[in-house]
Motif scaffolding. Structure first.
Motif, PDB file in Angstrom:
ATOM      1  N   LEU A 171      -1.982  11.875   5.939  1.00  0.00           N
ATOM      2  CA  LEU A 171      -0.705  11.187   5.759  1.00  0.00           C
ATOM      3  C   LEU A 171      -0.833   9.705   6.082  1.00  0.00           C
ATOM      4  O   LEU A 171      -0.313   8.850   5.374  1.00  0.00           O
ATOM      5  CB  LEU A 171       0.374  11.824   6.638  1.00  0.00           C
ATOM      6  N   LYS A 172      -1.554   9.409   7.162  1.00  0.00           N
ATOM      7  CA  LYS A 172      -1.732   7.999   7.534  1.00  0.00           C
ATOM      8  C   LYS A 172      -2.447   7.240   6.429  1.00  0.00           C
ATOM      9  O   LYS A 172      -2.053   6.141   6.047  1.00  0.00           O
ATOM     10  CB  LYS A 172      -2.559   7.908   8.821  1.00  0.00           C
ATOM     11  N   GLY A 215      -0.269   6.847   3.369  1.00  0.00           N
ATOM     12  CA  GLY A 215       0.766   5.828   3.589  1.00  0.00           C
ATOM     13  C   GLY A 215       0.210   4.430   3.482  1.00  0.00           C
ATOM     14  O   GLY A 215       0.780   3.558   2.840  1.00  0.00           O
ATOM     15  N   THR A 216      -0.941   4.200   4.130  1.00  0.00           N
ATOM     16  CA  THR A 216      -1.530   2.861   4.105  1.00  0.00           C
ATOM     17  C   THR A 216      -1.943   2.470   2.691  1.00  0.00           C
ATOM     18  O   THR A 216      -1.772   1.330   2.278  1.00  0.00           O
ATOM     19  CB  THR A 216      -2.771   2.799   5.019  1.00  0.00           C
ATOM     20  N   ALA A 262      -0.617   3.541  -0.142  1.00  0.00           N
ATOM     21  CA  ALA A 262       0.595   3.231  -0.906  1.00  0.00           C
ATOM     22  C   ALA A 262       1.110   1.840  -0.582  1.00  0.00           C
ATOM     23  O   ALA A 262       1.489   1.073  -1.465  1.00  0.00           O
ATOM     24  CB  ALA A 262       1.674   4.282  -0.622  1.00  0.00           C
ATOM     25  N   LEU A 263       1.072   1.507   0.716  1.00  0.00           N
ATOM     26  CA  LEU A 263       1.522   0.186   1.143  1.00  0.00           C
ATOM     27  C   LEU A 263       0.661  -0.907   0.516  1.00  0.00           C
ATOM     28  O   LEU A 263       1.156  -1.891  -0.021  1.00  0.00           O
ATOM     29  CB  LEU A 263       1.443   0.100   2.672  1.00  0.00           C
ATOM     30  N   LEU A 316       9.599  -0.235   7.043  1.00  0.00           N
ATOM     31  CA  LEU A 316       8.226   0.066   7.444  1.00  0.00           C
ATOM     32  C   LEU A 316       8.008  -0.231   8.918  1.00  0.00           C
ATOM     33  O   LEU A 316       7.411   0.567   9.650  1.00  0.00           O
ATOM     34  CB  LEU A 316       7.248  -0.737   6.590  1.00  0.00           C
ATOM     35  N   LEU A 336       9.650   2.451  11.020  1.00  0.00           N
ATOM     36  CA  LEU A 336       8.943   3.727  10.898  1.00  0.00           C
ATOM     37  C   LEU A 336       7.682   3.706  11.744  1.00  0.00           C
ATOM     38  O   LEU A 336       7.407   4.625  12.522  1.00  0.00           O
ATOM     39  CB  LEU A 336       8.583   4.000   9.434  1.00  0.00           C
ATOM     40  N   VAL A 337       6.904   2.627  11.596  1.00  0.00           N
ATOM     41  CA  VAL A 337       5.630   2.536  12.320  1.00  0.00           C
ATOM     42  C   VAL A 337       5.882   2.457  13.821  1.00  0.00           C
ATOM     43  O   VAL A 337       5.304   3.209  14.610  1.00  0.00           O
ATOM     44  CB  VAL A 337       4.822   1.322  11.816  1.00  0.00           C
TER      45      VAL A 337
END
Lengths: 285, 394
Positions: free
Chosen positions: A9-10, A13-14, A16-17, B138, B141-142
């Motif tokens: 997931l991490k 997410g990164t 996608a960012l 973001l 969330l983080v």
């Protein structure tokens, strides 16, 4: 939560960012120089001069018809009227109707110029004239559009509209001090579910085969007939007005002699000029 | 940690079902909007922004108000906010999500939303609003996930999260300032074109957001074992009080400039709001009742909140918080956006009433936000409870 799922997931997410930011950076670099915002008056800037006295009802009607036919502008009838006449500009729905050029009463065209004492007289004799997009020198609409779907063309100063990029946020409508823009609240090419006929165009056909009709959810407005100017023709409204009353509408660049002369020999006013937008539609009142 | 979202009692699942039903109704209405267009709303040529954008404006304030908890706790080591901070951050996430959804449902061509990313326009405040909202989402969330996870493990949070926390403080202020800039730079709309709009937005945000947080903390304390702490709630109540005082003061400043100047463009919107506008033979007074309720509520709440004994009673505080939220919701979520369009650029007055589908979509978006909030709070509660159990055992 087990380590693999979490780290997946991490990472997702990164990634996608990163991709999201990458698009943005790519976009800033690659987006074509539309020159979204103006500022100075150039000789190339197109302008229109409306002689209010000469723009009688026939002229106004001719302009409206010519423009709306050239550009497949739908006729959305006023639901408040019991029997709206297709093709009568007075029967356009004030809430959802689309208009590129239309007539307004004097106190609506120049609301900051009408004295309270004159209001009563104007109720009896409204003195209508034509209004359209002013193709401002310093337009507020292009300043606020988040996607550059509207921009000021550098070659001739026309405030253009890309109806394929427009996201329908209507910010430009909010920013325009002249109410010149219309939104497609519904599908302009909607058909009657029973007969299959186009609801908003007379004779079940689009009046122009050479100009694209729009979809719902986008903003549109007068484009100074950029599509006609491309072929060396004058704007449809100017051509139509000339046939009814010559000299009612004058169109050209600020560098053209006919525009310079008319601005020199006539007292002209513009709409809401104190706002600093620099409108390029002049009224000889 | 996230699997805690699936561990809940019957009332948790019932609550989620309620939000689910509202979301389903909203989706049906939204599909109607997608096929028929925005004609199903009450918006029109003159009033081109309505309920969706006004709710977005109100919720940006709620999202920004998380800073009122983060700032004292992280910058000034105000330990009493220890348990409140995560509640505030979760509320911020939920609120920003709702903001972005409200903008999305307002768009005429939502499938083209990526055009904002593909064609960044630095002179457009709407572009910067998109950037700041995404960034804030973001960030929260983080920060929320990392700090809460660290707490769950019983370890201090990693050092790299500290600069992010410091960044979130001015960022919170910026999201609401940029939202105000959407309105306050438009020369076409004199009602909005006032330098005090951004300060007003922030003051009302810092009153309504913490009020909502107080209500949520009190609800959690009543229905679960989570207690944010009396001192934390009281401190928030004090923040609400002062923010409300400043907000009322700002409103009075606006009224003075508008009415004393006697300029039609400045005066007419206020006339419309509080007295009704006579125009073209009609009387337009759609918001008059609401505005007087709003101002009366504001004054009563402020006066009562200023009394320490009243503030100290949780029951009364809850009522006053509801009053503050209601008053600011009327001010921002009803009056502010619509009045900017009165009079129209062509000197007309067009009023606005949202239609049932529009309201259904709005409630659906709120339900999404509250669903996310419920799930996030469930996770927080579960983790906290387990922490307390383990500390009891040891």
């Amino acid at each position: 939560m087990n380590k693999d799922r979490r780290s997946f997931l991490k990472q997702a997410g990164t990634t996608a960012l990163g991709v999201g930011c990458g698009f943005s950076i790519l976009g800033t670099g690659c987006s074509s120089q539309h020159g979204s915002h103006g500022g100075e008056i150039s000789e190339h800037q197109l302008a229109m001069i409306i002689d209010v006295e000469l723009c009688n009802e026939d002229v106004r009607r001719a302009c409206w018809e010519a423009c709306h036919n050239t550009h497949n502008v739908p006729f959305i009838p006023d639901p408040e009227k019991t029997d709206p006449e297709q093709g009568n500009p007075h029967d356009i729905d004030p809430r959802e109707g689309i208009r590129w050029i239309w007539e307004e009463n004097h106190e609506n065209v120049f609301p900051d110029q009408v004295h309270a004492a004159a209001r009563a007289a104007l109720q009896e004799n409204p003195l209508p004239t034509l209004v359209l997009c002013n193709h401002c020198t310093s337009p507020s609409c292009t300043r606020v559009c988040p996607t550059k779907a509207t921009w000021k063309r550098e070659s001739d100063g026309i405030v253009m509209m890309d109806m394929h990029r427009c996201i329908g946020c209507r910010y430009c409508m909010v920013a325009c001090p002249y109410g010149a823009r219309s939104f497609n609240w519904r599908d302009p090419r909607q058909r009657d579910p029973e007969t299959g006929e186009l609801l908003y165009f007379a004779d079940n056909e689009l009046p122009s085969a050479t100009f694209p009709a729009r979809s719902k959810g986008v903003v549109e407005k007068c484009n100074f007939c950029a599509d006609q100017l491309r072929f060396g023709k004058q704007p449809s409204c100017v051509v139509a007005a000339e046939e009814v009353v010559p000299g009612a509408l004058t169109f050209g660049r600020h560098g053209d002699q006919k525009i310079k002369d008319k601005l020199k020999t006539n007292r002209t006013i513009c709409r809401r000029i104190s706002l600093g937008t620099g409108p390029n539609v002049f009224y000889i009142v | 940690m996230l699997d805690n979202a699936l561990r809940g009692g019957k009332s948790y699942w019932v609550l989620l079902a309620v939000w689910g039903v509202l979301i389903a109704i909203g989706l049906v209405a939204y599909s109607q909007q997608l096929t028929q267009g925005l004609t199903i709303t009450g918006m029109s040529q003159d009033v081109s922004w309505g309920l969706y954008i006004s709710q977005f404006t109100f919720l940006v304030g709620v999202a920004a108000s998380a800073v009122m908890v983060v700032l004292p706790y992280y910058l000034h080591n105000y330990k009493a906010f220890g348990k409140m901070v995560i509640l505030g951050e979760c509320l911020a996430v939920s609120a920003v999500l709702m903001c972005m959804l409200f903008i999305f449902v307002d768009m005429g061509q939502p499938t083209r939303v990526m055009n904002v990313v593909l064609h960044p326009t630095l002179n457009s405040m709407m572009f910067w609003d998109f950037v700041s909202l995404t960034g804030y989402l973001l960030l929260n969330l983080v920060i929320g996930a990392v700090t809460f996870d660290a707490e769950r493990k019983g370890a201090p949070p990693p050092t790299w999260v500290k600069p992010l926390i410091y960044l979130s403080i001015p960022w919170a202020v910026s999201i609401h300032t940029v939202t105000a800039f959407l309105y306050s730079g438009l020369e076409a709309r004199t009602f909005w074109m006032t330098a005090i709009l951004a300060p007003r937005f922030l003051a009302s945000a810092f009153a309504s957001g913490p009020s909502l947080l107080i209500l949520l903390a009190l609800i959690l304390r009543t229905f679960t074992r989570f207690d944010a702490g009396k001192e934390a709630i009281q401190k928030l109540a004090l923040i609400v009080t002062y923010a409300m005082v400043i907000n009322v003061f700002f409103v009075l400043m606006e009224l003075f400039t508008g009415l004393y100047s006697d300029m039609p463009h400045h005066m007419e919107p206020f006339r419309y709001l509080f007295l009704g506008l006579q125009h073209d033979g009609h009387q337009y007074a759609g918001l008059v009742g609401w505005m007087w309720v709003c101002e009366l509520l504001s004054v009563i709440c402020v006066v009562l909140l200023l009394i320490p004994k009243v503030r100290a009673k949780d029951g009364l505080l809850a009522v006053l918080c509801v009053g503050v939220i209601a008053a600011i919701w009327i001010e921002k979520g009803m009056a502010m956006v619509v009045t900017g369009f009165i009079p129209s650029p062509l000197g007309r007055v067009t009023e606005y009433t949202p239609t049932p589908p529009e309201i259904a979509i709005t409630l659906g978006v709120y339900a999404v936000g509250f669903l996310v909030l419920t799930v996030l709070y469930r996770i927080v509660l579960n983790v906290r409870e387990r922490l307390e159990v383990t500390t009891e055992v040891t």
